[in-house]
Design a protein around this motif. Structure first.
Motif, PDB file in Angstrom:
ATOM      1  N   ALA A 197     -25.629 112.029   6.708  1.00  0.00           N
ATOM      2  CA  ALA A 197     -24.463 111.142   6.790  1.00  0.00           C
ATOM      3  C   ALA A 197     -23.707 111.063   5.468  1.00  0.00           C
ATOM      4  O   ALA A 197     -22.733 110.311   5.356  1.00  0.00           O
ATOM      5  CB  ALA A 197     -24.912 109.743   7.209  1.00  0.00           C
ATOM      6  N   GLY A 198     -24.140 111.832   4.467  1.00  0.00           N
ATOM      7  CA  GLY A 198     -23.387 111.912   3.216  1.00  0.00           C
ATOM      8  C   GLY A 198     -23.959 111.110   2.066  1.00  0.00           C
ATOM      9  O   GLY A 198     -23.320 111.019   1.010  1.00  0.00           O
ATOM     10  N   PHE A 199     -25.157 110.550   2.228  1.00  0.00           N
ATOM     11  CA  PHE A 199     -25.800 109.814   1.139  1.00  0.00           C
ATOM     12  C   PHE A 199     -26.749 110.736   0.377  1.00  0.00           C
ATOM     13  O   PHE A 199     -27.259 111.715   0.920  1.00  0.00           O
ATOM     14  CB  PHE A 199     -26.596 108.625   1.687  1.00  0.00           C
ATOM     15  CG  PHE A 199     -25.754 107.547   2.289  1.00  0.00           C
ATOM     16  CD1 PHE A 199     -25.249 106.519   1.505  1.00  0.00           C
ATOM     17  CD2 PHE A 199     -25.468 107.535   3.655  1.00  0.00           C
ATOM     18  CE1 PHE A 199     -24.473 105.513   2.056  1.00  0.00           C
ATOM     19  CE2 PHE A 199     -24.691 106.543   4.216  1.00  0.00           C
ATOM     20  CZ  PHE A 199     -24.190 105.527   3.414  1.00  0.00           C
ATOM     21  N   GLU A 200     -27.007 110.390  -0.863  1.00  0.00           N
ATOM     22  CA  GLU A 200     -27.985 111.116  -1.669  1.00  0.00           C
ATOM     23  C   GLU A 200     -29.258 110.294  -1.780  1.00  0.00           C
ATOM     24  O   GLU A 200     -29.211 109.101  -2.083  1.00  0.00           O
ATOM     25  CB  GLU A 200     -27.421 111.384  -3.074  1.00  0.00           C
ATOM     26  CG  GLU A 200     -26.200 112.293  -3.072  1.00  0.00           C
ATOM     27  CD  GLU A 200     -25.613 112.482  -4.462  1.00  0.00           C
ATOM     28  OE1 GLU A 200     -26.077 111.791  -5.405  1.00  0.00           O
ATOM     29  OE2 GLU A 200     -24.685 113.296  -4.599  1.00  0.00           O
ATOM     30  N   PHE A 201     -30.400 110.914  -1.511  1.00  0.00           N
ATOM     31  CA  PHE A 201     -31.678 110.232  -1.646  1.00  0.00           C
ATOM     32  C   PHE A 201     -31.966 110.004  -3.123  1.00  0.00           C
ATOM     33  O   PHE A 201     -31.908 110.921  -3.938  1.00  0.00           O
ATOM     34  CB  PHE A 201     -32.783 111.085  -1.024  1.00  0.00           C
ATOM     35  CG  PHE A 201     -34.147 110.466  -1.113  1.00  0.00           C
ATOM     36  CD1 PHE A 201     -34.448 109.289  -0.455  1.00  0.00           C
ATOM     37  CD2 PHE A 201     -35.139 111.081  -1.863  1.00  0.00           C
ATOM     38  CE1 PHE A 201     -35.719 108.718  -0.539  1.00  0.00           C
ATOM     39  CE2 PHE A 201     -36.411 110.526  -1.952  1.00  0.00           C
ATOM     40  CZ  PHE A 201     -36.692 109.342  -1.287  1.00  0.00           C
ATOM     41  N   ASP A 202     -32.267 108.751  -3.487  1.00  0.00           N
ATOM     42  CA  ASP A 202     -32.452 108.386  -4.888  1.00  0.00           C
ATOM     43  C   ASP A 202     -33.856 107.859  -5.162  1.00  0.00           C
ATOM     44  O   ASP A 202     -34.077 107.169  -6.136  1.00  0.00           O
ATOM     45  CB  ASP A 202     -31.399 107.339  -5.278  1.00  0.00           C
ATOM     46  CG  ASP A 202     -31.249 107.184  -6.788  1.00  0.00           C
ATOM     47  OD1 ASP A 202     -31.294 108.208  -7.492  1.00  0.00           O
ATOM     48  OD2 ASP A 202     -31.100 106.041  -7.251  1.00  0.00           O
ATOM     49  N   ALA A 207     -33.640 112.728   6.528  1.00  0.00           N
ATOM     50  CA  ALA A 207     -32.743 113.774   7.043  1.00  0.00           C
ATOM     51  C   ALA A 207     -31.494 113.158   7.659  1.00  0.00           C
ATOM     52  O   ALA A 207     -30.368 113.644   7.438  1.00  0.00           O
ATOM     53  CB  ALA A 207     -33.482 114.632   8.067  1.00  0.00           C
ATOM     54  N   ASP A 208     -31.656 112.080   8.427  1.00  0.00           N
ATOM     55  CA  ASP A 208     -30.507 111.444   9.077  1.00  0.00           C
ATOM     56  C   ASP A 208     -29.528 110.891   8.050  1.00  0.00           C
ATOM     57  O   ASP A 208     -28.310 111.096   8.154  1.00  0.00           O
ATOM     58  CB  ASP A 208     -30.978 110.311   9.988  1.00  0.00           C
ATOM     59  CG  ASP A 208     -31.593 110.801  11.287  1.00  0.00           C
ATOM     60  OD1 ASP A 208     -31.593 112.027  11.528  1.00  0.00           O
ATOM     61  OD2 ASP A 208     -32.093 109.944  12.054  1.00  0.00           O
ATOM     62  N   ILE A 209     -30.039 110.189   7.069  1.00  0.00           N
ATOM     63  CA  ILE A 209     -29.155 109.477   6.144  1.00  0.00           C
ATOM     64  C   ILE A 209     -28.505 110.432   5.149  1.00  0.00           C
ATOM     65  O   ILE A 209     -27.332 110.262   4.795  1.00  0.00           O
ATOM     66  CB  ILE A 209     -29.915 108.330   5.459  1.00  0.00           C
ATOM     67  CG1 ILE A 209     -30.313 107.305   6.532  1.00  0.00           C
ATOM     68  CG2 ILE A 209     -29.066 107.661   4.381  1.00  0.00           C
ATOM     69  CD1 ILE A 209     -31.160 106.179   6.040  1.00  0.00           C
ATOM     70  N   THR A 210     -29.213 111.445   4.724  1.00  0.00           N
ATOM     71  CA  THR A 210     -28.562 112.431   3.843  1.00  0.00           C
ATOM     72  C   THR A 210     -27.536 113.242   4.624  1.00  0.00           C
ATOM     73  O   THR A 210     -26.505 113.635   4.064  1.00  0.00           O
ATOM     74  CB  THR A 210     -29.599 113.356   3.181  1.00  0.00           C
ATOM     75  OG1 THR A 210     -30.416 113.973   4.177  1.00  0.00           O
ATOM     76  CG2 THR A 210     -30.465 112.580   2.208  1.00  0.00           C
ATOM     77  N   TYR A 263     -30.872 105.046  -1.277  1.00  0.00           N
ATOM     78  CA  TYR A 263     -29.871 106.106  -1.129  1.00  0.00           C
ATOM     79  C   TYR A 263     -28.613 105.689  -1.869  1.00  0.00           C
ATOM     80  O   TYR A 263     -28.329 104.493  -1.999  1.00  0.00           O
ATOM     81  CB  TYR A 263     -29.556 106.369   0.338  1.00  0.00           C
ATOM     82  CG  TYR A 263     -30.738 106.853   1.131  1.00  0.00           C
ATOM     83  CD1 TYR A 263     -30.947 108.220   1.331  1.00  0.00           C
ATOM     84  CD2 TYR A 263     -31.665 105.958   1.677  1.00  0.00           C
ATOM     85  CE1 TYR A 263     -32.040 108.675   2.055  1.00  0.00           C
ATOM     86  CE2 TYR A 263     -32.766 106.408   2.395  1.00  0.00           C
ATOM     87  CZ  TYR A 263     -32.949 107.764   2.581  1.00  0.00           C
ATOM     88  OH  TYR A 263     -34.043 108.204   3.285  1.00  0.00           O
ATOM     89  N   VAL A 264     -27.833 106.661  -2.316  1.00  0.00           N
ATOM     90  CA  VAL A 264     -26.624 106.367  -3.095  1.00  0.00           C
ATOM     91  C   VAL A 264     -25.436 107.060  -2.471  1.00  0.00           C
ATOM     92  O   VAL A 264     -25.517 108.214  -2.019  1.00  0.00           O
ATOM     93  CB  VAL A 264     -26.801 106.834  -4.558  1.00  0.00           C
ATOM     94  CG1 VAL A 264     -25.508 106.682  -5.343  1.00  0.00           C
ATOM     95  CG2 VAL A 264     -27.917 106.038  -5.236  1.00  0.00           C
ATOM     96  N   LYS A 265     -24.312 106.349  -2.436  1.00  0.00           N
ATOM     97  CA  LYS A 265     -23.061 106.953  -2.015  1.00  0.00           C
ATOM     98  C   LYS A 265     -22.477 107.729  -3.207  1.00  0.00           C
ATOM     99  O   LYS A 265     -22.266 107.155  -4.270  1.00  0.00           O
ATOM    100  CB  LYS A 265     -22.067 105.865  -1.583  1.00  0.00           C
ATOM    101  CG  LYS A 265     -20.670 106.391  -1.265  1.00  0.00           C
ATOM    102  CD  LYS A 265     -19.742 105.257  -0.863  1.00  0.00           C
ATOM    103  CE  LYS A 265     -18.315 105.751  -0.674  1.00  0.00           C
ATOM    104  NZ  LYS A 265     -17.414 104.650  -0.218  1.00  0.00           N
ATOM    105  N   VAL A 292     -25.547 101.443  -3.455  1.00  0.00           N
ATOM    106  CA  VAL A 292     -26.891 101.714  -2.950  1.00  0.00           C
ATOM    107  C   VAL A 292     -27.033 101.299  -1.491  1.00  0.00           C
ATOM    108  O   VAL A 292     -26.714 100.166  -1.118  1.00  0.00           O
ATOM    109  CB  VAL A 292     -27.942 100.980  -3.802  1.00  0.00           C
ATOM    110  CG1 VAL A 292     -29.336 101.092  -3.174  1.00  0.00           C
ATOM    111  CG2 VAL A 292     -27.960 101.542  -5.221  1.00  0.00           C
ATOM    112  N   PHE A 293     -27.511 102.224  -0.682  1.00  0.00           N
ATOM    113  CA  PHE A 293     -27.931 101.944   0.688  1.00  0.00           C
ATOM    114  C   PHE A 293     -29.442 101.757   0.619  1.00  0.00           C
ATOM    115  O   PHE A 293     -30.190 102.704   0.379  1.00  0.00           O
ATOM    116  CB  PHE A 293     -27.532 103.105   1.593  1.00  0.00           C
ATOM    117  CG  PHE A 293     -27.836 102.903   3.061  1.00  0.00           C
ATOM    118  CD1 PHE A 293     -28.193 101.669   3.586  1.00  0.00           C
ATOM    119  CD2 PHE A 293     -27.740 103.984   3.935  1.00  0.00           C
ATOM    120  CE1 PHE A 293     -28.462 101.500   4.927  1.00  0.00           C
ATOM    121  CE2 PHE A 293     -28.005 103.830   5.288  1.00  0.00           C
ATOM    122  CZ  PHE A 293     -28.368 102.594   5.793  1.00  0.00           C
TER     123      PHE A 293
END
Length: 251
Positions: free
Chosen positions: A210-215, A205-208, A248-250, A175-176
């Motif tokens: 970067a390859g993370f999934e919004f949780d 938008a920025d963090i997704t 966010y989740v990797k 988890v981020f």
């Protein structure tokens, strides 16, 4: 526009955990840890650490990196929440102020038994192994990452590198966890950065990207007197702002 309308207009799926989930015993133990400083305890009413860390899913035995941890508000609580089988890495940039307070902070952390203070030079990679962290927490720092002079409405290249490094150290499924002062929807990056805030849609938008999934997000910090368009240091709302709490989740 009223705050309720602003929140309703957001594209995020927000929900409250206040009554949906009890605060687990391990997180209560972290909050009640007698080694915490009185100054940090005094912030609990505003920061609502029980609800926040429950939403992020902090469990015993976890490894957690608390980035830009400052004086250790969350690091202290996380210590008790992860327990003796877990570990907390209290990261700070190696500024002169951080160097000056290092010995005192290390002595304080020694009483917890599972906190390591890491001072890292500006621009250097995080000093943690690949896939070594269950959670990476970033509290009230992301507004420094969503804008740089000359970047316009594009995420700065340096920030993309920071997010990639966070993704590197997280375990798959890790988890981020983000807490940040919220800016009004549609606010430009430059304007919101000047307020020490960020719009939720921009951060998502920025963090997704970067390859993370919004949780999900939680409406834990909502102040109806905050119009989301003010400088937190000039409005008298420091410590009382409306803040996004995003998970966010990797993959």
């Amino acid at each position: 526009m009223k705050l309720t309308s602003i929140i309703a207009a957001s594209a995020l799926a927000m929900f409250s955990i206040a009554s949906a989930k009890e605060i687990p015993a391990n997180i209560k133990a972290g909050i009640d840890n007698p080694n915490r400083t009185e100054d940090n305890r005094a912030r609990d009413g505003d920061r609502k650490p029980g609800k926040v860390l429950t939403f992020f899913g902090v469990e015993e035995g976890m490894n957690v990196a608390d980035l830009a941890s400052g004086g250790g508000y969350f690091s202290e609580i996380l210590s008790g929440a992860v327990g003796p089988d877990g570990h907390v890495y209290a990261h700070n940039t190696a500024s002169q102020q951080a160097q000056d307070s290092r010995a005192q902070l290390e002595e304080h952390y020694a009483s917890f038994g599972n906190i390591t203070l890491d001072l890292v030079a500006q621009g250097e990679p995080l000093p943690y192994e690949d896939s070594s962290m269950d959670i990476v927490l970033v509290s009230l720092i992301v507004h420094h990452l969503h804008y740089a002079e000359g970047s316009g409405e594009t995420m700065p290249a340096r920030s993309s590198e920071v997010y990639a490094d966070i993704k590197r150290i997280l375990k798959p499924g890790g988890v981020f966890a983000i807490i940040e002062h919220t800016a009004a929807p549609g606010t430009t990056r430059a304007e919101s950065a000047a307020w020490h805030r960020a719009p939720e849609e921009t951060i998502r938008a920025d963090i997704t990207s970067a390859g993370f999934e919004f949780d999900g997000g939680a409406d834990i910090h909502v102040n109806p007197d905050d119009d989301l368009k003010n400088n937190i240091f000039q409005s008298g709302l420091r410590g009382k702002t409306t803040r996004m709490v995003h998970r966010y989740v990797k993959p």
